[in-house]
Design a protein around this motif. Structure first.
Motif, PDB file in Angstrom:
ATOM      1  N   VAL A  75     -13.321  -3.233  -0.799  1.00  0.00           N
ATOM      2  CA  VAL A  75     -11.872  -3.196  -0.593  1.00  0.00           C
ATOM      3  C   VAL A  75     -11.242  -4.390  -1.296  1.00  0.00           C
ATOM      4  O   VAL A  75     -11.667  -5.534  -1.112  1.00  0.00           O
ATOM      5  N   GLU A  76     -10.250  -4.092  -2.124  1.00  0.00           N
ATOM      6  CA  GLU A  76      -9.557  -5.125  -2.885  1.00  0.00           C
ATOM      7  C   GLU A  76      -8.232  -5.447  -2.203  1.00  0.00           C
ATOM      8  O   GLU A  76      -7.459  -4.541  -1.864  1.00  0.00           O
ATOM      9  N   ARG A  89      -5.832  -3.271  -7.891  1.00  0.00           N
ATOM     10  CA  ARG A  89      -7.253  -2.960  -8.014  1.00  0.00           C
ATOM     11  C   ARG A  89      -7.730  -1.958  -6.979  1.00  0.00           C
ATOM     12  O   ARG A  89      -8.655  -1.190  -7.228  1.00  0.00           O
ATOM     13  N   GLN A  90      -7.112  -1.946  -5.806  1.00  0.00           N
ATOM     14  CA  GLN A  90      -7.571  -1.064  -4.740  1.00  0.00           C
ATOM     15  C   GLN A  90      -7.150   0.381  -5.016  1.00  0.00           C
ATOM     16  O   GLN A  90      -5.971   0.675  -5.200  1.00  0.00           O
ATOM     17  N   GLY A 120     -12.751   1.808   2.216  1.00  0.00           N
ATOM     18  CA  GLY A 120     -13.598   2.002   1.046  1.00  0.00           C
ATOM     19  C   GLY A 120     -14.268   3.353   0.988  1.00  0.00           C
ATOM     20  O   GLY A 120     -14.838   3.725  -0.044  1.00  0.00           O
ATOM     21  N   TRP A 176     -10.019   6.053   0.242  1.00  0.00           N
ATOM     22  CA  TRP A 176      -9.507   6.763  -0.926  1.00  0.00           C
ATOM     23  C   TRP A 176      -9.347   8.235  -0.549  1.00  0.00           C
ATOM     24  O   TRP A 176     -10.303   8.858  -0.089  1.00  0.00           O
ATOM     25  N   THR A 218      -4.738   3.471  -8.442  1.00  0.00           N
ATOM     26  CA  THR A 218      -4.531   2.395  -7.478  1.00  0.00           C
ATOM     27  C   THR A 218      -3.189   2.557  -6.776  1.00  0.00           C
ATOM     28  O   THR A 218      -2.325   3.345  -7.179  1.00  0.00           O
ATOM     29  N   HIS A 219      -3.011   1.764  -5.728  1.00  0.00           N
ATOM     30  CA  HIS A 219      -1.722   1.751  -5.037  1.00  0.00           C
ATOM     31  C   HIS A 219      -0.619   1.355  -6.009  1.00  0.00           C
ATOM     32  O   HIS A 219       0.462   1.953  -5.997  1.00  0.00           O
ATOM     33  N   ASP A 265      -7.307   1.939   3.986  1.00  0.00           N
ATOM     34  CA  ASP A 265      -7.890   1.528   2.718  1.00  0.00           C
ATOM     35  C   ASP A 265      -9.034   2.455   2.311  1.00  0.00           C
ATOM     36  O   ASP A 265      -9.975   2.050   1.604  1.00  0.00           O
ATOM     37  N   ARG A 287       0.834  -1.190   0.000  1.00  0.00           N
ATOM     38  CA  ARG A 287       0.000   0.000   0.000  1.00  0.00           C
ATOM     39  C   ARG A 287       0.877   1.251   0.000  1.00  0.00           C
ATOM     40  O   ARG A 287       2.027   1.220   0.455  1.00  0.00           O
ATOM     41  N   SER A 299      -4.427   5.755   3.211  1.00  0.00           N
ATOM     42  CA  SER A 299      -3.966   4.493   2.648  1.00  0.00           C
ATOM     43  C   SER A 299      -3.973   3.393   3.701  1.00  0.00           C
ATOM     44  O   SER A 299      -4.343   2.244   3.427  1.00  0.00           O
ATOM     45  N   ARG A 346      -7.257   2.754 -12.910  1.00  0.00           N
ATOM     46  CA  ARG A 346      -8.336   1.758 -12.856  1.00  0.00           C
ATOM     47  C   ARG A 346      -9.531   2.219 -13.693  1.00  0.00           C
ATOM     48  O   ARG A 346     -10.251   1.403 -14.275  1.00  0.00           O
TER      49      ARG A 346
END
Length: 527
Positions: free
Chosen positions: A162-163, A168-169, A67, A93, A189-190, A91, A18, A88, A377
Motif C-alpha cells: 500500500v502506497e 502510486r497507489q 492491497g 484494488w 492510480t487514485h 486501499d 483517495r 478505495s 502506473r
C-alpha cells in the motif's frame, strides 16, 4: 523524477487523497440530493456515503485487506458503484468484470488479477448469476447493497504493498483487450482517475443540476472514470443503466430526466436506427444539453445526422484506458463541424513522432505519445509490456496515429491497424467514413489482409434492416471516392459486426475472419 507542468499541478491541488473521498464534500453540502438512480431506487449523497462505509465494513468481514484485488462481476448498478468506492476506502484494488464476457474471459481476469474475493451482482443481470453459479458463489443479501453472490475466499492471494501517495497507489485494475484480443490489466492510480475528474470540471463544467445517463459499462474506463467518478465529484446525478435500449433512452429524455449522454458511435447509430424503425418523426430534446462521443472513430455523416436529429452538437473526444482515459475533447463552448477530437486536455503533454522516433513535420501524421498525471502506473504483472509502453522519461506510446491542426487533434487510426498497400499508407477510418456515408449502411469496419507480400483492404459492412444494397453497389460507391490503392479488395456484408460491451467493434476478430476466408479460397483453388 520529472516535474509535472504548472497546469497539471494546479489541477491536482486540493484533490481528495483517495477515489472513495469524492462523495465527502457533496454529502456534506447536499446530503439529500440524488447521487445515483437505478430504476425506481434513489440513493442520495448522504445515503451513498453511509452505504459506502457499510460496504467497506462488509468487505473487511469477507477478508478483503488493503492491497487485495476485489473483483466485481456486474452490469452498471448501485451495488457496483458502492463497491468501487468501498474498495478505495480499504486501499483494495477494484477489478470490474462485465458479466457479458465469456466464462473463459471472466476466469482469465479473476486468475490473472489474483482476486481475493469475487462478488457477483446477481440481481442486476442473469449472466452475473450464471458466473456466480459456475464459481460456487453463496447467494446472500448484503445490507443495502442487495442480493450478491459471494465467491470463495482466495487464501493464496497476496496483497500488494500500500502506497501512501495517491500517485502510486492503484485504485482500479481495468482489463483491456487492445487490438490483439489478449487482455492486459491496466493499473490506474487514485491520482490518474481523480486528475481526469478534475479536468472534466474544467472542460465540461457539470453541475449538481445535471443528470447523466450512465449506460457505458463501468467495466470500461469511460463508464468508470468519466461517468461515475467525474459526475460524483461534481455532485451530479447518475442514472445507472445496465444495458442500452434506445427506446428507454428516448423515454427518459422525454420525461426530462437526462441532461447529458456519453456514448460511443454505436450508441448514436442505434438511436437513429430506432428512430427509423419506430417511425418517429422527431426525437425528443427534453432537458438534454450535452452529447459526448468517444471510444471509436466518429463518422462525419453520423455526426451530422445526430446533430440534426437532436439539435445539439455531438462533442467528440479521445482517450485510452491507460490514460484514465482523457487525452483530448471538443469543448462545449467551441463545437466543431469536422471529425477532430478537439484540443488536448489541460495539464498533459503530447508529441507526435515518426517511425524513427523523431518529431514529425507540422500537420503530418505521427504516432501519439502522452505524458502527465493521467498516465497509468503500468500493466499488472507485465513489466516488459510496461517498459515497452512507457519510456524512461514518462512518455506513454498510445499506439495511435494522429495529426495536429493548430490545437485540434485528429486521429488517423491505430498503428497496428495501419494498412500499407503497395507502399502507400491506408487509414481504415478514411475508408470507413466513405462506406458509412452510403444511405444503406449502418456501420463498417476496415482491416488489412496479407496477400502475396503486400496488404489488401477488406471491408466488413452492416446494412440497415431491410436495405437492398449489393456488394457491387458498395464497391461502386467506394470507387468513386477513394484512390485505387485505398479501395476495398473485398466487401463482406454481415448481419451485425462483432462488438464489445461498449459497442466498440472488435477488429481483431474481423482481421482473423478476413485471413481465414482468404485461406479457404486458396484451399478451394488448389483443390
Amino acid at each position: 523524477m520529472r516535474s509535472i507542468t504548472a497546469e497539471a499541478a494546479s489541477l491536482l491541488a486540493g484533490l481528495p487523497r483517495r477515489l472513495g473521498h469524492i462523495v465527502d464534500a457533496p454529502a456534506r453540502a447536499q446530503p439529500d440530493h440524488p447521487a445515483l438512480i437505478a430504476g425506481d431506487t434513489v440513493w442520495t449523497y448522504g445515503e451513498l456515503a453511509a452505504i459506502t462505509a457499510e460496504a467497506a465494513a462488509a468487505l473487511r468481514q469477507l477478508g478483503v485487506r488493503p492491497g487485495d484485488r476485489l473483483m466485481v462481476v456486474s452490469e452498471n448498478g448501485l451495488a457496483l458503484a458502492a463497491l468501487v468506492l468501498a474498495s478505495s476506502a480499504l486501499d483494495a484494488w477494484v477489478v470490474v468484470g462485465n458479466p457479458r464476457l465469456s466464462a473463459r474471459e471472466i476466469d482469465l481476469i479473476r486468475d490473472h488479477s489474483g482476486a481475493r474475493r469475487v462478488l457477483y451482482a446477481v440481481d442486476v443481470s442473469e449472466p452475473a448469476r450464471q458466473h456466480a453459479a459456475r464459481h460456487g458463489a453463496a447467494i446472500t443479501t448484503l445490507g443495502r447493497l442487495g442480493t450478491l453472490g459471494i465467491g470463495p475466499l482466495n487464501a493464496a492471494a497476496v496483497p500488494e504493498p500500500v502506497e501512501a501517495d495517491g500517485a502510486r497507489q492503484a485504485a482500479a485494475l481495468l482489463y483491456t483487450s487492445g487490438t490483439t484480443g489478449n487482455p492486459k490489466g491496466v493499473m490506474l492510480t487514485h491520482r490518474n482517475i481523480l486528475f481526469n475528474a478534475a479536468v472534466t470540471q474544467v472542460t465540461r463544467a457539470p453541475t449538481p443540476a445535471d443528470q447523466i445517463y450512465g449506460v457505458l459499462p463501468m467495466s470500461h474506463i469511460v463508464g468508470f472514470s468519466i461517468i461515475l467518478a467525474s459526475s460524483l465529484m461534481a455532485g451530479s446525478t447518475v442514472h445507472l443503466v445496465p444495458r442500452y435500449d434506445p427506446a428507454a433512452f428516448v423515454a427518459a429524455v422525454a420525461a426530462g430526466t437526462v441532461t447529458m449522454l456519453f456514448g460511443v458511435p454505436a450508441t448514436y447509430q442505434r438511436l437513429l436506427e430506432h428512430k427509423s424503425v419506430a417511425g418517429l418523426k422527431a426525437l425528443p430534446r427534453g432537458r438534454l444539453r450535452m452529447l459526448f462521443v468517444a471510444g471509436a472513430p466518429l463518422d462525419p455523416a453520423l455526426k451530422r445526422q445526430v446533430e440534426a436529429a437532436l439539435g445539439l452538437p455531438l462533442l467528440n473526444g479521445y482517450g485510452i484506458t491507460e490514460c484514465a482515459p482523457g487525452i483530448s475533447g471538443v469543448r462545449p463552448d467551441a463545437p466543431r463541424q469536422d471529425e477532430s477530437v478537439g484540443p488536448i486536455i489541460p495539464g498533459i503533454e503530447v508529441r507526435l513522432v515518426g517511425r524513427d522516433g523523431s518529431p514529425v513535420a507540422p500537420g503530418a501524421v505521427g504516432e501519439l505519445h502522452v505524458r502527465g498525471p493521467n498516465v497509468m502506473r503500468g500493466y499488472y504483472r507485465a513489466p516488459e509490456a510496461t517498459a515497452a509502453a512507457i519510456d524512461a522519461e514518462g512518455w506513454f506510446n498510445t499506439g495511435d496515429l494522429a495529426r495536429l491542426e493548430g490545437d485540434a487533434l485528429f486521429i488517423a487510426g491505430r498503428t497496428k491497424e495501419l494498412i500499407i498497400r503497395s507502399g502507400f499508407n491506408v487509414y481504415p477510418a478514411e475508408v470507413e467514413a466513405v462506406l458509412n456515408a452510403h444511405p444503406g449502411v449502418v456501420q463498417s469496419a476496415v482491416v488489412g489482409r496479407a496477400r502475396d507480400g503486400n496488404e489488401e483492404v477488406v471491408a466488413f459492412v452492416q446494412l440497415l434492416p431491410g436495405a437492398c444494397v449489393t456488394v457491387s453497389e458498395l464497391m461502386a460507391h467506394a470507387s468513386g471516392q477513394l484512390a485505387a490503392y485505398k479501395r476495398p479488395a473485398e466487401i463482406i456484408v454481415l448481419e451485425a459486426l462483432p462488438a464489445g460491451a461498449t459497442g466498440k467493434i472488435l477488429k481483431h476478430r474481423l482481421a482473423e475472419a478476413a485471413q481465414e476466408e482468404a485461406a479457404r479460397r486458396g484451399t478451394r483453388k488448389s483443390a
